[in-house]
Scaffold this active site. Sequence first.
Site, PDB file in Angstrom:
ATOM      1  N   ASP A 136       0.796  -1.233   0.000  1.00 50.44           N
ATOM      2  CA  ASP A 136       0.000   0.000   0.000  1.00 50.44           C
ATOM      3  C   ASP A 136       0.827   1.282   0.000  1.00 50.44           C
ATOM      4  O   ASP A 136       0.267   2.365   0.099  1.00 50.44           O
ATOM      5  CB  ASP A 136      -1.015   0.006   1.142  1.00 50.44           C
ATOM      6  CG  ASP A 136      -0.373   0.103   2.513  1.00 50.44           C
ATOM      7  OD1 ASP A 136       0.864   0.231   2.592  1.00 50.44           O
ATOM      8  OD2 ASP A 136      -1.102   0.042   3.511  1.00 50.44           O
ATOM      9  N   CYS A 216      -9.207  11.912  11.827  1.00 49.23           N
ATOM     10  CA  CYS A 216      -8.958  10.500  12.154  1.00 49.23           C
ATOM     11  C   CYS A 216      -7.741  10.377  13.071  1.00 49.23           C
ATOM     12  O   CYS A 216      -6.679  10.956  12.803  1.00 49.23           O
ATOM     13  CB  CYS A 216      -8.739   9.718  10.863  1.00 49.23           C
ATOM     14  SG  CYS A 216      -8.292   7.989  11.111  1.00 49.23           S
ATOM     15  N   CYS A 243      -5.360   3.940  15.478  1.00 43.65           N
ATOM     16  CA  CYS A 243      -6.626   3.710  16.192  1.00 43.65           C
ATOM     17  C   CYS A 243      -7.322   2.523  15.552  1.00 43.65           C
ATOM     18  O   CYS A 243      -7.466   2.483  14.329  1.00 43.65           O
ATOM     19  CB  CYS A 243      -7.507   4.959  16.114  1.00 43.65           C
ATOM     20  SG  CYS A 243      -9.120   4.792  16.911  1.00 43.65           S
TER      21      CYS A 243
END
Length: 373
Positions: A136, A216, A243
């Site tokens: 990624d 976020c 998170c």
Amino acid sequence: MTTSTSEREELIRAEAAALGFDLCRFTDIDEAWPAAARLLEFVDAGRHGEMGWMAETAERRRHPRAMWADARSAIVLGVNYGPDDDPMAVLAQPARGAISVYARGDDYHEVIKARLKALGRWLQARFGGELKVFVDTAPLLEKPLAERAGVGWQGRHTNLVSREFGSWLFLGSILTTLELTPDAPESMTCGTCRACLDVCPTDAFPAPFQLDARRCISYLTIELKGPIPREFRPALGNRIYGCDDCLAVCPWNKFAQQGREQKLAAREALNAPALADLARLDDPAFRDLFRKNPVKRIGRDRFVRNVLYAIGNSGVANLTTEAERLLDDPSPLVRGAAVWALSQCLAPEAFATLRAVRTPAEADTSVLEEWGG
């Protein structure tokens, strides 16, 4: 001896499994790519925050063939990293830090890339063709690609959800010039569930299937280079790197443990580490603790910034000395976070006294702003 198309795909799946992949699916890349439009909307709205590379690589992300014009098929692979315990249990231990599940072991980018390259070598030796491998870090929209290949679907939290592994999948992809028989795409199967949206501590989802990265906690603790905005600091709790809340509450996770092999084991030292120990890390100790681990890339100062915010949220009296010691840290980022931690831990009178002593010698404007000066 020739190999039929169906036999070829099954041989590839078997080799992928032998190399440690839990899922292997195929898709063609002939059709239009609606995910590109969603990415442009995300960037145009500024929801990518400081992640400028998302805007810079948007053109290359618009379609897999924008990455490589000769590609004809994609092999999408998944590795289950579902935790053995409840990843949210540490949130009830304020003297300890919560590190995202994916970052508790070796850097998955390196682990997955090594397996992808091994599969690629085997694939070329067995069937020929050209190929490129991606984890990624490359500008390839892997989640929409995985959805088209039937690996899973993008849930309301924008992450991939798998019937077999819930929200706990590392993804890797191989683009190839081979014509492979595509698997059926996966359809969204979340029903009316919105647990992932409702659990978010910072309301980072403006609507289902939309994320504002600027809110976020993963973005704030990993990507943001400066001080985290004050409005979000209390919501961090003791989350010091990433998170997992929106992932951890997904009901599909109940399948993630089935048949799981411990190929990507967590390091014991990174399972709920003590904040006091982390606050004492200098740069060499930080590099040693996070050797070959994704946390290393944010650097010691940004990490200790996160630890100090967690100390400020902890309500644990004996952590105050750690924050006060870091008022002398060479990094303004760390000093500013230490000031905020003390503003939360000390009585107003004690904080005012400390401010009167400390501010005359402080030259950095960002730290003075934390003092209220």
